[in-house]
Scaffold this motif. Structure first.
Motif, mmCIF file in Angstrom:
data_model
loop_
_atom_site.group_PDB
_atom_site.id
_atom_site.type_symbol
_atom_site.label_atom_id
_atom_site.label_comp_id
_atom_site.label_asym_id
_atom_site.label_seq_id
_atom_site.Cartn_x
_atom_site.Cartn_y
_atom_site.Cartn_z
ATOM 1 N N ALA A 233 0.906 -1.209 -0.126
ATOM 2 C CA ALA A 233 -0.035 -0.031 -0.059
ATOM 3 C C ALA A 233 0.808 1.243 0.018
ATOM 4 C CB ALA A 233 -1.000 0.026 1.310
ATOM 5 N N PHE A 234 1.832 1.273 0.694
ATOM 6 C CA PHE A 234 2.738 2.387 0.829
ATOM 7 C C PHE A 234 3.782 2.751 -0.427
ATOM 8 C CE2 PHE A 234 1.585 3.241 5.448
ATOM 9 C CZ PHE A 234 1.966 4.616 5.532
ATOM 10 N N ALA A 235 4.059 1.382 -1.136
ATOM 11 C CA ALA A 235 4.917 1.416 -2.075
ATOM 12 C C ALA A 235 4.065 1.998 -3.382
ATOM 13 C CB ALA A 235 5.172 0.118 -2.594
ATOM 14 N N SER A 236 2.826 1.986 -3.322
ATOM 15 C CA SER A 236 1.749 2.632 -4.477
ATOM 16 C C SER A 236 1.326 3.881 -3.929
ATOM 17 C CB SER A 236 1.016 1.541 -5.100
ATOM 18 O OG SER A 236 0.121 1.146 -3.919
ATOM 19 N N VAL A 237 1.322 3.979 -2.814
ATOM 20 C CA VAL A 237 0.463 5.108 -1.812
ATOM 21 C C VAL A 237 -1.024 5.127 -2.173
ATOM 22 C CG1 VAL A 237 0.574 7.700 -1.590
ATOM 23 C CG2 VAL A 237 2.696 6.475 -2.328
ATOM 24 N N VAL A 238 -1.304 5.368 -3.172
ATOM 25 C CA VAL A 238 -2.863 5.166 -3.623
ATOM 26 C C VAL A 238 -3.336 3.947 -3.453
ATOM 27 C CG1 VAL A 238 -2.815 7.166 -5.296
ATOM 28 C CG2 VAL A 238 -2.410 4.844 -6.102
ATOM 29 N N GLY A 239 -2.459 2.756 -2.946
ATOM 30 C CA GLY A 239 -2.780 1.634 -2.795
ATOM 31 C C GLY A 239 -3.561 1.623 -1.544
ATOM 32 N N LEU A 240 -3.331 2.545 -0.574
ATOM 33 C CA LEU A 240 -4.107 2.655 0.527
ATOM 34 C C LEU A 240 -5.549 2.829 0.502
ATOM 35 C CD1 LEU A 240 -1.669 5.032 2.671
ATOM 36 C CD2 LEU A 240 -2.110 2.608 2.991
ATOM 37 N N LEU A 241 -5.826 3.407 -0.647
ATOM 38 C CA LEU A 241 -7.330 3.611 -0.660
ATOM 39 C C LEU A 241 -8.072 2.521 -0.672
ATOM 40 C CD1 LEU A 241 -9.343 5.867 -1.484
ATOM 41 C CD2 LEU A 241 -8.933 5.339 -4.018
ATOM 42 N N LEU A 242 -7.757 1.280 -1.354
ATOM 43 C CA LEU A 242 -8.310 0.134 -1.305
ATOM 44 C C LEU A 242 -7.950 -0.711 -0.311
ATOM 45 C CD1 LEU A 242 -8.467 -0.385 -5.087
ATOM 46 C CD2 LEU A 242 -10.356 0.124 -3.453
ATOM 47 N N ILE A 243 -6.440 -0.789 -0.001
ATOM 48 C CA ILE A 243 -5.959 -1.691 0.764
ATOM 49 C C ILE A 243 -6.249 -1.639 2.376
ATOM 50 C CG2 ILE A 243 -3.679 -2.696 1.812
ATOM 51 C CD1 ILE A 243 -2.565 -2.694 -0.853
ATOM 52 N N PHE A 244 -6.473 -0.438 2.623
ATOM 53 C CA PHE A 244 -6.561 -0.071 4.237
ATOM 54 C C PHE A 244 -8.059 -0.532 4.544
ATOM 55 C CE2 PHE A 244 -8.596 2.742 7.410
ATOM 56 C CZ PHE A 244 -7.776 2.221 8.506
ATOM 57 N N PRO A 245 -9.159 -0.013 3.390
ATOM 58 C CA PRO A 245 -10.544 -0.597 4.001
ATOM 59 C C PRO A 245 -10.611 -2.165 3.766
ATOM 60 C CG PRO A 245 -10.646 0.672 1.908
ATOM 61 C CD PRO A 245 -9.171 0.825 2.780
ATOM 62 N N LEU A 246 -9.999 -2.762 2.944
ATOM 63 C CA LEU A 246 -10.020 -4.153 2.881
ATOM 64 C C LEU A 246 -9.451 -4.718 4.111
ATOM 65 C CD1 LEU A 246 -9.802 -6.973 1.477
ATOM 66 C CD2 LEU A 246 -7.459 -6.371 0.506
ATOM 67 N N LEU A 247 -8.266 -4.096 4.735
ATOM 68 C CA LEU A 247 -7.927 -4.827 5.897
ATOM 69 C C LEU A 247 -8.923 -4.692 7.246
ATOM 70 C CD1 LEU A 247 -3.946 -4.124 5.529
ATOM 71 C CD2 LEU A 247 -5.096 -6.104 5.130
ATOM 72 N N GLY A 248 -9.219 -3.252 7.161
ATOM 73 C CA GLY A 248 -10.321 -3.074 8.200
ATOM 74 C C GLY A 248 -11.465 -3.833 8.096
ATOM 75 N N HIS A 249 -11.952 -4.300 7.140
ATOM 76 C CA HIS A 249 -13.093 -5.165 7.040
ATOM 77 C C HIS A 249 -12.724 -6.693 7.515
ATOM 78 C CE1 HIS A 249 -16.059 -2.438 5.648
ATOM 79 N NE2 HIS A 249 -15.569 -2.199 4.596
#
Length: 262
Positions: A233-249
């Motif tokens: 997520a941090f490597a792509s930065v914008v990957g946080l947009l999808l990866i963070f909610p994925l991990l939260g759920h």
């Protein structure tokens, strides 16, 4: 305080039975948690992506000052350690969806008020852990290896990854893994337990430790996946947009499988 279900489907989160491996949790259950987390994300994209957007904006702000390796380490380790708190609303979305309750961004905030005290306490502990890890790791590597990086001014004009050697990165990552796993063991089910059961921070941490002790292999695989996905997520930065909610759920589904009878 919530009123919690009393069905036999639910175990007491602090009961001694939580210390036994009496729940059938497959070793590779983490992949199922990610799959179910992805389903929740697609079912409630608007509310989920609000959280992803907020975290992405924060990540971009941190990395804007991250050309120096010290700043980069602070951003990554801070996110890994404090991330569980940022996912409270996402866990609440999954909890409400599973319970057949109305689901939306406003509803996701309802978990905060009744559980404010334990969540604030957990936030403070994790924030302190992030700061402590950063200071300790820098102190250790300065003692072992001398000055770790060039000046901040020089760093702004060079690649952040080229400033450290393989040995330095190995020490850093190894020390961070030990510290991160320790914090993971204390928090793996802490946030969902607090919002679902209304337990104290101490009870939630005890439940997390008991969960890891009862199911070490599934938890280790889950911790590894979390670390890998955060780096991606941090490597792509914008990957946080999808990866963070994925991990939260997915964290909600991990909690359900690790602590509750079917």
């Amino acid at each position: 305080m919530h009123t919690f279900p009393t069905s036999s489907r639910y175990n007491d989160i602090t009961a001694p039975s939580m210390r036994r491996a009496d729940l059938d949790v497959p070793a590779l259950a983490a992949f199922s948690w990610l799959r179910r987390g992805a389903r929740d994300l697609t079912l409630h994209p608007a509310a989920s992506l609000v959280y992803g957007g907020l975290v992405t904006a924060t990540g971009l702000l941190m990395l804007a000052f991250g050309a120096h390796p010290y700043f980069l380490a602070a951003a990554l380790t801070g996110f890994v350690l404090v991330g569980p708190i940022l996912g409270v609303g996402l866990c609440e979305l999954s909890r409400r969806d599973e319970s057949g309750l109305p689901v939306g961004f406003d509803e996701s905030l309802r978990a905060l008020r009744p559980n404010r005290r334990p969540l604030l306490q957990l936030s403070a502990v994790l924030a302190l852990a992030a700061v402590l890890w950063f200071l300790v790791s820098i102190g250790l590597m300065r003692a072992w290896l001398g000055p770790l990086a060039p000046s901040i001014e020089a760093s702004m004009w060079n690649s952040r990854f080229a400033q450290l050697g393989l040995e330095q990165w190995s020490y850093w990552i190894g020390a961070g893994a030990v510290f991160g796993l320790s914090c993971f063991a204390l928090t793996v089910v802490a946030v969902p337990a607090i919002i679902d059961r209304g337990v104290s921070m101490a009870a939630a941490m005890r439940a997390s430790l008991a969960t890891v002790a009862a199911h070490p292999i599934p938890c280790l695989i889950w911790a590894t996946l979390l670390a890998v996905l955060v780096v991606v997520a941090f490597a792509s930065v914008v990957g946080l947009l999808l990866i963070f909610p994925l991990l939260g759920h997915a964290t909600w589904h991990a909690y359900r499988d690790l602590t509750m009878r079917r």
